[in-house]
Design an enzyme around this catalytic site. Structure first.
Site, PDB file in Angstrom:
ATOM      1  N   ARG A  27       0.831  -1.210   0.000  1.00 55.65           N
ATOM      2  CA  ARG A  27       0.000   0.000   0.000  1.00 55.65           C
ATOM      3  C   ARG A  27       0.870   1.268   0.000  1.00 55.65           C
ATOM      4  NH1 ARG A  27      -5.565  -0.119   1.712  1.00 55.65           N
ATOM      5  NH2 ARG A  27      -6.416  -2.040   0.884  1.00 55.65           N
ATOM      6  N   TYR A 154     -15.760 -10.794   0.170  1.00 57.01           N
ATOM      7  CA  TYR A 154     -16.446  -9.513  -0.080  1.00 57.01           C
ATOM      8  C   TYR A 154     -17.724  -9.723  -0.895  1.00 57.01           C
ATOM      9  CZ  TYR A 154     -12.345  -7.235   1.812  1.00 57.01           C
ATOM     10  OH  TYR A 154     -11.350  -6.823   2.657  1.00 57.01           O
TER      11      TYR A 154
HETATM   12  O1  CP3 Z   1      -0.274  -1.255  -2.607  1.00 55.23           O
HETATM   13  C1  CP3 Z   1      -0.554  -0.316  -3.378  1.00 55.23           C
HETATM   14  O2  CP3 Z   1      -0.123   0.834  -3.245  1.00 55.23           O
HETATM   15  C2  CP3 Z   1      -1.398  -0.653  -4.612  1.00 55.23           C
HETATM   16  C3  CP3 Z   1      -2.796  -0.507  -4.530  1.00 55.23           C
HETATM   17  C4  CP3 Z   1      -3.711  -1.402  -3.701  1.00 55.23           C
HETATM   18  C5  CP3 Z   1      -4.925  -0.897  -3.153  1.00 55.23           C
HETATM   19  N1  CP3 Z   1      -5.626  -1.953  -2.628  1.00 55.23           N
HETATM   20  C6  CP3 Z   1      -5.347   0.512  -3.200  1.00 55.23           C
HETATM   21  C7  CP3 Z   1      -6.378   0.982  -2.259  1.00 55.23           C
HETATM   22  C8  CP3 Z   1      -3.662  -2.779  -3.410  1.00 55.23           C
HETATM   23  C9  CP3 Z   1      -2.564  -3.786  -3.711  1.00 55.23           C
HETATM   24  C10 CP3 Z   1      -4.896  -3.111  -2.748  1.00 55.23           C
HETATM   25  C11 CP3 Z   1      -5.258  -4.483  -2.341  1.00 55.23           C
HETATM   26  C12 CP3 Z   1      -6.458  -4.702  -1.517  1.00 55.23           C
HETATM   27  N2  CP3 Z   1      -7.672  -4.056  -1.594  1.00 55.23           N
HETATM   28  C13 CP3 Z   1      -6.593  -5.728  -0.548  1.00 55.23           C
HETATM   29  C14 CP3 Z   1      -5.535  -6.769  -0.210  1.00 55.23           C
HETATM   30  C15 CP3 Z   1      -4.430  -6.242   0.586  1.00 55.23           C
HETATM   31  C16 CP3 Z   1      -4.780  -5.862   1.987  1.00 55.23           C
HETATM   32  O3  CP3 Z   1      -4.577  -4.689   2.330  1.00 55.23           O
HETATM   33  O4  CP3 Z   1      -5.227  -6.731   2.747  1.00 55.23           O
HETATM   34  C17 CP3 Z   1      -7.887  -5.635   0.007  1.00 55.23           C
HETATM   35  C18 CP3 Z   1      -8.457  -6.521   1.098  1.00 55.23           C
HETATM   36  C19 CP3 Z   1      -8.567  -4.587  -0.680  1.00 55.23           C
HETATM   37  C20 CP3 Z   1      -9.977  -4.150  -0.505  1.00 55.23           C
HETATM   38  C21 CP3 Z   1     -10.068  -2.748  -0.052  1.00 55.23           C
HETATM   39  N3  CP3 Z   1      -9.760  -1.651  -0.815  1.00 55.23           N
HETATM   40  C22 CP3 Z   1     -10.487  -2.280   1.222  1.00 55.23           C
HETATM   41  C23 CP3 Z   1     -10.919  -3.178   2.366  1.00 55.23           C
HETATM   42  C24 CP3 Z   1     -10.422  -0.893   1.180  1.00 55.23           C
HETATM   43  C25 CP3 Z   1     -10.902   0.054   2.244  1.00 55.23           C
HETATM   44  C26 CP3 Z   1     -10.012   0.091   3.392  1.00 55.23           C
HETATM   45  C27 CP3 Z   1      -8.964   1.120   3.179  1.00 55.23           C
HETATM   46  O5  CP3 Z   1      -7.773   0.807   3.334  1.00 55.23           O
HETATM   47  O6  CP3 Z   1      -9.372   2.260   2.896  1.00 55.23           O
HETATM   48  C28 CP3 Z   1      -9.917  -0.508  -0.089  1.00 55.23           C
HETATM   49  C29 CP3 Z   1      -9.654   0.865  -0.571  1.00 55.23           C
HETATM   50  C30 CP3 Z   1      -8.291   1.174  -1.089  1.00 55.23           C
HETATM   51  N4  CP3 Z   1      -7.553   0.370  -1.921  1.00 55.23           N
HETATM   52  C31 CP3 Z   1      -7.559   2.380  -0.879  1.00 55.23           C
HETATM   53  C32 CP3 Z   1      -6.366   2.272  -1.604  1.00 55.23           C
HETATM   54  C33 CP3 Z   1      -5.286   3.308  -1.751  1.00 55.23           C
HETATM   55  C34 CP3 Z   1      -8.038   3.579  -0.074  1.00 55.23           C
HETATM   56  C35 CP3 Z   1      -8.998   4.315  -0.951  1.00 55.23           C
HETATM   57  C36 CP3 Z   1      -9.127   5.781  -0.671  1.00 55.23           C
HETATM   58  O7  CP3 Z   1      -8.379   6.567  -1.248  1.00 55.23           O
HETATM   59  O8  CP3 Z   1     -10.044   6.132   0.097  1.00 55.23           O
END
Ligand code: CP3
Length: 349
Positions: A27, A154
């Protein structure tokens, strides 16, 4: 493939010697970075950010402009596959992802479409081509997908869950139905990752965030088995593409994970790197595993903990430094620099 200026990450994945341990951060493009927050508020919502190749490219490159990282990771999300299937994904502030339709019955699974990634996920291929062009062979690009099990949590729960009653209920009540869903997601995930490889990613990673909520037997039956199928599918057509498998909280099944044919295992902070290395031998490289919460500590403490991870792995090839899970959204980005300094051999006292 054109020679990369910095191939430390790929060399480590192949367990080849490197001048120092490569490092990237799960991330790494996220809300802990003011630059990301400003891009995000300029664009409006997260899905538009993911679906607009120019914005996804910009987000991917942001952390590399601030930090000297050894890999870039595609800016996207593991939920873009079910989103493309028409399940109605939205991201609610402070609440995370929400699906407007969820899987509850066989009829829901039978209705799920078969995707054509070049069409339904064309914005991902376009983003990858743009990122590869902009990276200009500086560092490798990682593509990714969620594991069928994790994405299915999900699709069945409709959101991030704490107890997973719905999907575990389905697993015990109607295992055949859940297997049908997982088999479908396995085919779709293979196709989506193949499209990412075709567009130019240099490695792929599978995120199995929720494999660890299952006992060993069920983990193997409902999560690992499908990841192994994806690894085998991808390897048969792309024998040299490195594949990283990250099953959070599943350190008790490392031997089985290493036997899937993947090139590296991502490890969370509950795993002892030296013991993991002993278990998997020279079969796979290991990626991890600093507790992300260490980033809340003082710079001195961060330096000590980073060094401890490097020392626990020990000498020899096959280690990629990373956190044990995604970076928290409220840490000071300057603290990330401490990790990078220590991995690069700068002395911190
Ligand atoms: O790593 C990186 O920089 C690349 C991008 C990336 C994102 N999500 C961007 C994101 C990657 C590799 C993911 C994977 C992801 N997404 C996973 C597996 C890895 C992990 O963290 O367990 C999961 C379970 C998700 C599903 C997901 N996406 C959730 C549960 C959420 C909300 C929680 C949160 O962290 O906000 C997201 C949103 C998300 N995905 C954001 C980002 C940058 C935040 C979005 C925002 O800008 O509000």
């Amino acid at each position: 493939m054109t020679k990369l200026l910095n191939d430390r990450f790929l060399r480590a994945l192949h367990r080849q010697p490197v001048d120092r341990t490569p490092v990237w951060i799960m991330r790494q493009a996220g809300r802990y970075m003011p630059e990301y927050k400003s891009l995000r508020s300029r664009v409006g919502d997260f899905l538009t950010l993911c679906k607009t190749p120019e914005f996804a490219c910009e987000a991917t490159l942001l952390p590399l402009q601030r930090f000297d990282l050894d890999a870039a990771i595609l800016f996207s999300d593991i939920l873009m596959i079910p989103e493309a299937m028409g399940m109605g994904l939205s991201f609610v502030a402070e609440e995370g992802p929400k699906f407007s339709s969820v899987i509850t019955a066989a009829s829901d699974i039978n209705k799920l479409p078969c995707l054509d990634p070049e069409d339904d996920l064309s914005y991902i291929s376009a983003a990858i081509r743009l990122i590869v062009k902009n990276l200009n062979n500086s560092v490798p690009l990682i593509g990714f997908a969620g594991s069928p099990w994790t994405v299915a949590t999900y699709m069945v729960e409709g959101q991030t869950s704490k107890q997973f009653y719905k999907i575990k209920g389905l697993m015990y009540q109607e295992p055949r139905l859940l297997h049908q869903l997982l088999a479908h997601m396995t085919i779709e995930t293979t196709k989506a990752l193949q499209a990412q490889i075709n567009a130019g990613v240099n490695a792929v990673m599978m995120f199995d965030t929720w494999g660890g909520i299952l006992n060993d037997a069920l983990y193997k039956e409902f999560s690992l088995r499908y990841m192994a199928e994806i690894v085998a599918n991808l390897k048969s057509d792309n024998p040299t593409i490195p594949i990283i498998l990250f099953s959070k909280n599943s350190g008790r099944c490392l031997t089985e994970q290493a036997a899937t044919g993947c090139d590296a295992l991502g490890l969370d902070w509950t795993v002892n790197l030296a013991k993991a290395r002993e278990l998997v031998g020279d079969k796979v490289a290991l990626q991890g595993n600093l507790d992300p919460c260490v980033l809340y500590a003082s710079k001195q403490r961060i330096a000590v903990e980073t060094k401890a991870v490097l020392e626990q792995y020990g000498s020899g090839p096959g280690h990629i430094f990373n956190l044990g899970h995604g970076i928290p959204l409220d840490v000071d980005p300057d603290n990330v620099q401490v990790i990078l300094d220590v991995v690069k051999g700068v002395t911190w006292r």
